[in-house]
Design an enzyme around this catalytic site. Structure first.
Site, PDB file in Angstrom:
ATOM      1  CD  GLN A  20      -2.723  -1.075   2.605  1.00 46.20           C
ATOM      2  OE1 GLN A  20      -2.765  -2.118   3.246  1.00 46.20           O
ATOM      3  NE2 GLN A  20      -3.316   0.023   3.025  1.00 46.20           N
ATOM      4  CG  PHE A  56      -8.424  -5.701   3.947  1.00 48.92           C
ATOM      5  CD1 PHE A  56      -9.598  -5.077   3.530  1.00 48.92           C
ATOM      6  CD2 PHE A  56      -8.058  -6.897   3.335  1.00 48.92           C
ATOM      7  CE1 PHE A  56     -10.385  -5.630   2.529  1.00 48.92           C
ATOM      8  CE2 PHE A  56      -8.840  -7.463   2.334  1.00 48.92           C
ATOM      9  CZ  PHE A  56     -10.012  -6.836   1.940  1.00 48.92           C
ATOM     10  CD  GLU A  82      -0.834   2.857   6.632  1.00 47.34           C
ATOM     11  OE1 GLU A  82      -1.992   2.451   6.858  1.00 47.34           O
ATOM     12  OE2 GLU A  82      -0.410   3.939   7.070  1.00 47.34           O
ATOM     13  NE  ARG A  84      -7.479   7.316  11.552  1.00 49.87           N
ATOM     14  CZ  ARG A  84      -8.175   8.289  10.944  1.00 49.87           C
ATOM     15  NH1 ARG A  84      -9.417   8.551  11.308  1.00 49.87           N
ATOM     16  NH2 ARG A  84      -7.634   8.983   9.973  1.00 49.87           N
ATOM     17  NE  ARG A  96     -12.767  -1.621   4.933  1.00 46.57           N
ATOM     18  CZ  ARG A  96     -13.339  -2.351   3.979  1.00 46.57           C
ATOM     19  NH1 ARG A  96     -13.250  -3.663   3.989  1.00 46.57           N
ATOM     20  NH2 ARG A  96     -14.003  -1.773   3.011  1.00 46.57           N
ATOM     21  CG  PHE A 132      -4.945   3.629  11.317  1.00 44.63           C
ATOM     22  CD1 PHE A 132      -4.058   2.801  10.656  1.00 44.63           C
ATOM     23  CD2 PHE A 132      -4.431   4.778  11.919  1.00 44.63           C
ATOM     24  CE1 PHE A 132      -2.701   3.106  10.581  1.00 44.63           C
ATOM     25  CE2 PHE A 132      -3.073   5.093  11.864  1.00 44.63           C
ATOM     26  CZ  PHE A 132      -2.214   4.249  11.183  1.00 44.63           C
ATOM     27  CB  ALA A 178      -6.079   7.675   6.088  1.00 45.03           C
ATOM     28  CD  GLU A 213      -9.429   3.500   7.345  1.00 44.29           C
ATOM     29  OE1 GLU A 213      -9.334   4.667   6.926  1.00 44.29           O
ATOM     30  OE2 GLU A 213      -8.722   3.049   8.244  1.00 44.29           O
TER      31      GLU A 213
HETATM   32  N1  MTE Z   1     -11.494  -2.677  -0.022  1.00 44.90           N
HETATM   33  C1  MTE Z   1     -10.952  -3.753  -0.623  1.00 44.90           C
HETATM   34  N2  MTE Z   1     -11.683  -4.433  -1.527  1.00 44.90           N
HETATM   35  N3  MTE Z   1      -9.687  -4.183  -0.319  1.00 44.90           N
HETATM   36  C2  MTE Z   1      -8.928  -3.537   0.621  1.00 44.90           C
HETATM   37  O1  MTE Z   1      -7.784  -3.939   0.878  1.00 44.90           O
HETATM   38  N4  MTE Z   1      -8.798  -1.687   2.241  1.00 44.90           N
HETATM   39  C3  MTE Z   1      -9.569  -0.787   3.112  1.00 44.90           C
HETATM   40  C4  MTE Z   1     -10.592  -0.001   2.298  1.00 44.90           C
HETATM   41  N5  MTE Z   1     -11.346  -0.887   1.446  1.00 44.90           N
HETATM   42  C5  MTE Z   1      -9.481  -2.396   1.279  1.00 44.90           C
HETATM   43  C6  MTE Z   1     -10.787  -1.980   0.894  1.00 44.90           C
HETATM   44  C7  MTE Z   1      -8.748   0.157   3.841  1.00 44.90           C
HETATM   45  S1  MTE Z   1      -7.988  -0.354   5.256  1.00 44.90           S
HETATM   46  C8  MTE Z   1      -8.599   1.449   3.432  1.00 44.90           C
HETATM   47  S2  MTE Z   1      -7.692   2.557   4.338  1.00 44.90           S
HETATM   48  C9  MTE Z   1      -9.196   1.944   2.189  1.00 44.90           C
HETATM   49  O2  MTE Z   1      -9.895   0.933   1.495  1.00 44.90           O
HETATM   50  C10 MTE Z   1      -8.075   2.511   1.328  1.00 44.90           C
HETATM   51  O3  MTE Z   1      -8.489   2.902   0.080  1.00 44.90           O
HETATM   52  P1  MTE Z   1      -9.221   4.291  -0.185  1.00 44.90           P
HETATM   53  O4  MTE Z   1      -8.417   5.334   0.514  1.00 44.90           O
HETATM   54  O5  MTE Z   1      -9.197   4.406  -1.645  1.00 44.90           O
HETATM   55  O6  MTE Z   1     -10.592   4.176   0.394  1.00 44.90           O
HETATM   56  N1  HPA Z   2      -4.925   6.329   8.922  1.00 45.17           N
HETATM   57  C1  HPA Z   2      -4.432   5.299   8.247  1.00 45.17           C
HETATM   58  N2  HPA Z   2      -3.167   5.088   8.037  1.00 45.17           N
HETATM   59  C2  HPA Z   2      -2.315   5.968   8.540  1.00 45.17           C
HETATM   60  C3  HPA Z   2      -2.751   7.062   9.275  1.00 45.17           C
HETATM   61  C4  HPA Z   2      -4.125   7.257   9.475  1.00 45.17           C
HETATM   62  O1  HPA Z   2      -4.597   8.224  10.100  1.00 45.17           O
HETATM   63  N3  HPA Z   2      -1.659   7.735   9.662  1.00 45.17           N
HETATM   64  C5  HPA Z   2      -0.611   7.054   9.189  1.00 45.17           C
HETATM   65  N4  HPA Z   2      -0.991   5.984   8.508  1.00 45.17           N
HETATM   66 MO1  MOS Z   3      -6.341   1.457   5.961  1.00 49.93          MO
HETATM   67  S1  MOS Z   3      -6.134   0.623   7.832  1.00 49.93           S
HETATM   68  O1  MOS Z   3      -5.873   3.069   6.529  1.00 49.93           O
HETATM   69  O2  MOS Z   3      -4.961   0.838   5.202  1.00 49.93           O
END
Ligand code: MTE
Ligand code: HPA
Ligand code: MOS
Length: 749
Positions: free
Chosen positions: A191, A222, A226, A304, A336, A338, A503, A706
């Site tokens: 990520q 998920f 990261e 968080r 997810r 965090f 995030a 999330e």
């Molecule tokens: N959805 C799918 N299908 N697969 C994933 O790994 N990760 C989640 C969420 N949805 C995830 C997901 C997490 S932890 C985050 S932070 C966000 O997607 C990140 O992507 P975005 O910032 O585009 O929402």
């Molecule tokens: N959310 C998710 N990932 C992160 C953050 C946060 O606020 N800060 C650093 N990594």
């Molecule tokens: Mo999502 S836990 O911020 O990768």
């Protein structure tokens, strides 16, 4: 528009790291890891492994030319253990062999002697020993000391939430190979491509520009990728640097489950005070975060937890303290939400406890404490455009709550061996990296001579469909078919210094940068079109692959315009940078305005309990969610459903167990149960709430990744409610996951 990858996904044609055609001479890696959770390494004998035909090299910390250090926030984590190990699964060496089979054989031939040390597995033990990752942090509002004295009711309790395995379908993996002049290309399932680049450069002792990191897509992250894709990518890069050969390293499921960190388990101790109108007057919590053996992202996750400690409620006097406790588990990491879910669970438990003692339903307390405009969060941000009451009220109306409640009571009166239970779960989640510095992104747009478009950003596609949304943005902006737009891989040489895809803010940040880049190109193209069509620039519009003059279609097509612009030597490329305005946070005061905006919503859950066997069905989850003005409701609803079920898994069935020596017992899919189609709610009904969105959300379409995970917390309390209907005398327990075993014990207590 559907997720643009669905066609190749279904046909098995989408590429993941393991699908890349490997180069001649590629070596295969297997990690040799600690079999005990805490020990001094007395001796390691690699001789038999090294002697095996086909073993090329065994890399240890001694082979590291730069720093043996991968800690991103705190430098407390070696890539390879040196003379001590701190958790089971900690990498000690990387075996590189001509085939995977040989590497696997070799790892079994390594002989290691440990001098075992005491093992700490729980946050409480670590807390009692004052074993911490960093100093505790406290968010404070009002004055708790006096406030509790003025409360009519005060209750105290404790909660536990277990960890959670990410179980991304694609395990951690990397393919790395040498380029010329000692440069290295790393194709990683991460990520955070920039994190990989930075750490790999530092471990190899080379400049960042010598490392190119490429991400095609992830089979899920998920949060688990990261920070924790980095060690494997770095090990592979080290192999390339030492041997000048390509290296492939893919963790097998067992290894991945054992070696990587998970959602943090939390033990928390709360005190809640209410007045006679059920208003929460004071709230105090000590959160004990089980951080594992190194910091990883724990400090940010702990932060968080504090941000979401009061969930969707206004609490005038609060004192929230988080302790990141150092244990002998793998470093726990982003998952997810965090740390937010762990925080929200505690205040929901406190409300549940107060409700039980006062002999009223919990929703009565929830309802009178919901946030309103101009309420202050414990971190100083003033709530604005709050949608929580709107979502709550709309949901109550949609499900016809008064009647629903009657039906539930009636059902429970008429049934002895099955009981229904229900709960409301409101959520309020802040959007932005809590570390202000991370809230920026860039986009690079090329329009090619034939009118087709290529886009690079820092966004990583991991199933959440960010690429589809980016595609939509560019196609909409340029008024062209989405088939003319291609989203390129994520690559550090095209878009640099990126924040991880995390995030939930990825489309907001990268999408806004993309809009800006498209705007700049469009501005130049409008000038060209105005000259070609001999009209003023202001009347030019781009629509349906043509140039429109006001509402009328001209003869000038997009493709022709691009050729005209090229012939006039106009740049058809642009890079743009976006950083979230207005946000700030002062850690010395623990006050500020850290979030661009908040996402709101409410879930109503009904469960049916089999009171003979302790098993249960989730009958329905009704959700009214604040999408703002969703730019893709199909994708967004998919995110809500997926997150909900993932949250339910965490709350009800996913049970990570370590033995007292810190060895993972739930280390495979036969001992770790995630929700399947049978355990998912029978009905999930997600309604989009009418809201204005927010100007900092991409096209007013709010972040969605999330927040909905926390709707799953409602299932825990719905189960409690059903248990109470059968056995009013059972003691409330806030100990997640609520497995059928625990349900059964509560029923017959
Ligand atoms: N959805 C799918 N299908 N697969 C994933 O790994 N990760 C989640 C969420 N949805 C995830 C997901 C997490 S932890 C985050 S932070 C966000 O997607 C990140 O992507 P975005 O910032 O585009 O929402
Ligand atoms: N959310 C998710 N990932 C992160 C953050 C946060 O606020 N800060 C650093 N990594
Ligand atoms: Mo999502 S836990 O911020 O990768």
């Amino acid at each position: 528009m559907k997720n643009k990858d669905s066609y190749t996904h279904v046909r098995g044609e989408s590429l993941f790291v393991d699908d890349i055609n490997i180069r001649e001479g590629t070596l295969h890696g297997v990690v040799f890891d600690a079999s005990v959770a805490h020990a001094k390494i007395v001796n390691v004998d690699y001789s038999a492994a090294e002697a095996l035909a086909g073993v090329v090299k065994i890399l240890t910390y001694k082979d590291i030319p730069g720093q043996n250090q991968i800690g991103a926030i705190i430098q407390d984590e070696p890539l390879f253990a040196e003379d001590e190990v701190h958790y089971q699964g900690q990498p000690i060496a990387l075996i590189l062999a001509e085939t995977l089979t040989i590497a696997k054989k070799a790892v079994k031939l390594i002989k290691i002697v440990f001098d075992e040390l005491p093992v700490v597995t729980t946050a409480k033990e670590a807390f009692d020993k004052a074993s911490f990752i960093n100093p505790a942090r406290t968010f404070k509002i009002g004055n708790n000391e006096d406030a509790f004295d003025n409360c009519k009711y005060v209750f105290e309790g404790e909660t536990y939430t277990n960890g959670q395995e990410h179980l991304y379908l694609e395990t951690q993996g990397v393919y790395a190979y040498p380029l010329e002049n000692g440069n290295i290309k790393i194709i990683s399932s991460t990520q955070g491509p920039t994190s990989v680049q930075k750490i790999a450069a530092s471990v190899l002792g080379v400049a960042m520009h010598k490392i190119e990191v490429e991400v095609i897509r992830l089979g899920g992250g998920f949060g688990g990728k990261e920070d924790q894709a980095t060690p494997w990518a770095t090990m592979a890069a080290l192999g390339v640097a030492v041997l000048n050969k390509p290296v492939k390293l893919i963790l097998e499921r067992h290894d991945d489950m054992r070696m990587t960190g998970k959602r943090h388990p939390y033990e928390s101790f709360f005190k809640i005070g209410l007045d006679e109108d059920l208003k929460i007057i004071a709230f105090e919590v000590d959160y004990l975060q089980n951080s594992g053996a190194a910091a990883d992202l724990s400090p940010a996750i702990a932060e968080r937890t504090l941000f979401h400690g009061t969930n969707s409620y206004f609490v005038p006097n609060a004192k929230l303290t988080v302790h990141s406790c150092k244990t002998n588990l793998p470093p726990n990491t982003a998952f997810r939400g965090f740390g937010g879910p762990q925080g929200m669970f505690v205040i929901e438990a406190a409300i549940e406890m107060a409700a039980e003692k006062l002999n009223i339903p919990a929703y009565k307390i929830q309802e009178v404490n919901l946030l309103q405009d101009y309420d202050e969060f414990p971190y100083g941000q003033i709530a604005k455009n709050v949608e929580i009451k709107n979502s709550w009220n709309q949901l109550k109306k949609d499900i016809d709550f008064e009647n629903k409640l009657k039906e539930i009571k009636e059902y429970n009166k008429q049934h002895d061996s099955t009981k229904l239970g229900y709960s409301f779960m409101p959520i309020t989640f802040g959007i932005s990296f809590t570390n202000t510095m991370m809230n920026h992104a860039r986009a690079l747009v090329h329009v090619y001579q034939d009118g087709s478009v290529g886009i690079s950003t820092g966004a990583v596609e991991m199933g959440q469909s960010v690429n589809t949304k980016l595609l939509q943005i560019a196609a909409m902006k340029f008024g062209i078919n989405s088939s003319k737009v291609k989203i390129e891989t994520t690559n550090t040489t095209r878009v640099a210094n990126t924040s991880p895809t995390a995030a939930s803010a990825t489309t907001d940040l990268n999408g806004k940068a993309l809009l800006m880049a498209c705007d700049a190109i469009q501005d130049r193209l409008e000038s060209v079109a105005s000259r070609v069509l001999k009209v003023d620039k202001e009347s030019i519009f781009f629509k349906d692959n043509f140039i429109y003059i006001k509402d009328e279609k001209s003869s000038l097509s997009w493709d022709t315009l691009i050729m005209e612009a090229f012939a006039r030597r106009i740049s058809l490329s642009e890079t743009a940078h976006y950083s979230t305005p207005k946000i700030h946070f002062d850690k010395t005061k623990e006050k500020g305005h850290p979030f661009a905006y908040h996402v709101y919503g409410t879930a109503f859950t009904i469960v049916k309990l089999d009171c003979l066997r302790g098993i249960y069905d989730i009958e329905s989850v009704d959700i009214v969610h604040d999408f703002g003005k969703s730019m893709n409701i199909g994708i967004d609803k998919g995110q809500v459903e997926g997150a909900l079920v993932q949250g339910i898994g965490w709350m009800t069935m996913e049970e990570i167990t370590y033995d007292t020596k810190g060895r993972l017992l739930s280390n495979s899919l036969s001992t770790y149960k995630v929700p399947d189609i049978y355990s998912a709610p029978k009905n999930i009904n997600v309604k989009a709430m009418e809201s204005n969105g927010h100007y900092m959300a991409i096209l007013k379409s709010k972040a969605v990744g999330e927040p909905p995970l926390m709707y799953g917390i409602g299932t825990y309390f719905a189960l409690q409610n059903a248990i109470k209907a059968f056995n009013p005398k059972c003691k409330l327990r806030f100990n997640a996951p609520m497995t059928p075993e625990k349900v059964l014990l509560s029923l017959y207590e």
